[in-house]
Scaffold this active site. Structure first.
Site, mmCIF file in Angstrom:
data_model
loop_
_atom_site.group_PDB
_atom_site.id
_atom_site.type_symbol
_atom_site.label_atom_id
_atom_site.label_comp_id
_atom_site.label_asym_id
_atom_site.label_seq_id
_atom_site.Cartn_x
_atom_site.Cartn_y
_atom_site.Cartn_z
ATOM 1 N N HIS A 55 0.945 -1.085 0.139
ATOM 2 C CA HIS A 55 0.044 -0.028 0.076
ATOM 3 C C HIS A 55 0.928 1.331 0.105
ATOM 4 O O HIS A 55 1.996 1.203 0.253
ATOM 5 C CB HIS A 55 -0.968 -0.015 1.171
ATOM 6 N N CYS A 66 -1.812 -0.759 7.399
ATOM 7 C CA CYS A 66 -0.909 0.594 7.399
ATOM 8 C C CYS A 66 -1.051 1.142 8.688
ATOM 9 O O CYS A 66 0.060 1.741 9.235
ATOM 10 C CB CYS A 66 -1.400 1.557 6.419
#
Length: 144
Positions: free
Chosen positions: A49, A81
């Site tokens: 990501h 994340c």
């Protein structure tokens, strides 16, 4: 150019390469030390990501560097994340938008991270356009 502008530039790099338009920069002492963008499609990665790519590209840093850094990201961070943000004790996250996707902002805040959401129209429009035209890629990216 501001730091969110740099994150948006990273998102556009991903889009131009056929990927998902999410970008991020890690800033320490008012200097970008890591930049990245979502590369799940381009590198057939399960984890790249935008935020993860920026952390990877920052290289190995002492804990004190992360603890005095700010992470800029064009989209609200997902659970993966957010976990990395918490693991490295990054104290401040600036988010371009959370209209198209609401990540784990509450978890970050509950753990003492300063979360700042800009609702930047460029970020909102870029993600909205991508989701409309690439819903299956987007659903894959967020695990739907």
């Amino acid at each position: 150019m501001g730091f969110m502008d740099e994150a948006i530039s990273e998102a556009l790099k991903s889009l131009e390469a056929g990927g998902i338009p999410i970008g991020s920069v890690l800033v320490h002492n008012n200097k970008v030390i890591g930049r990245g963008h979502n590369q799940r499609i381009q590198k057939e990665s399960a984890i790249l990501h935008g935020e993860m790519d920026a952390l990877e590209n920052a290289g190995r840093q002492p804990a004190a560097v992360y603890q005095k850094s700010v992470l800029y990201t064009t989209l609200s961070p997902c659970p993966m994340c957010s976990g990395a943000i918490l693991l490295y004790k990054i104290p401040h996250v600036v988010i371009g938008e959370n209209v198209n996707y609401m990540g784990d902002e509450e978890l970050l805040e509950a753990r003492g991270v300063k979360v700042e959401v800009l609702q930047d129209e460029r970020c909102i429009e870029m993600m909205n356009d991508f989701i409309k035209s690439n819903s299956s890629l987007w659903n894959e990216d967020i695990g739907v």
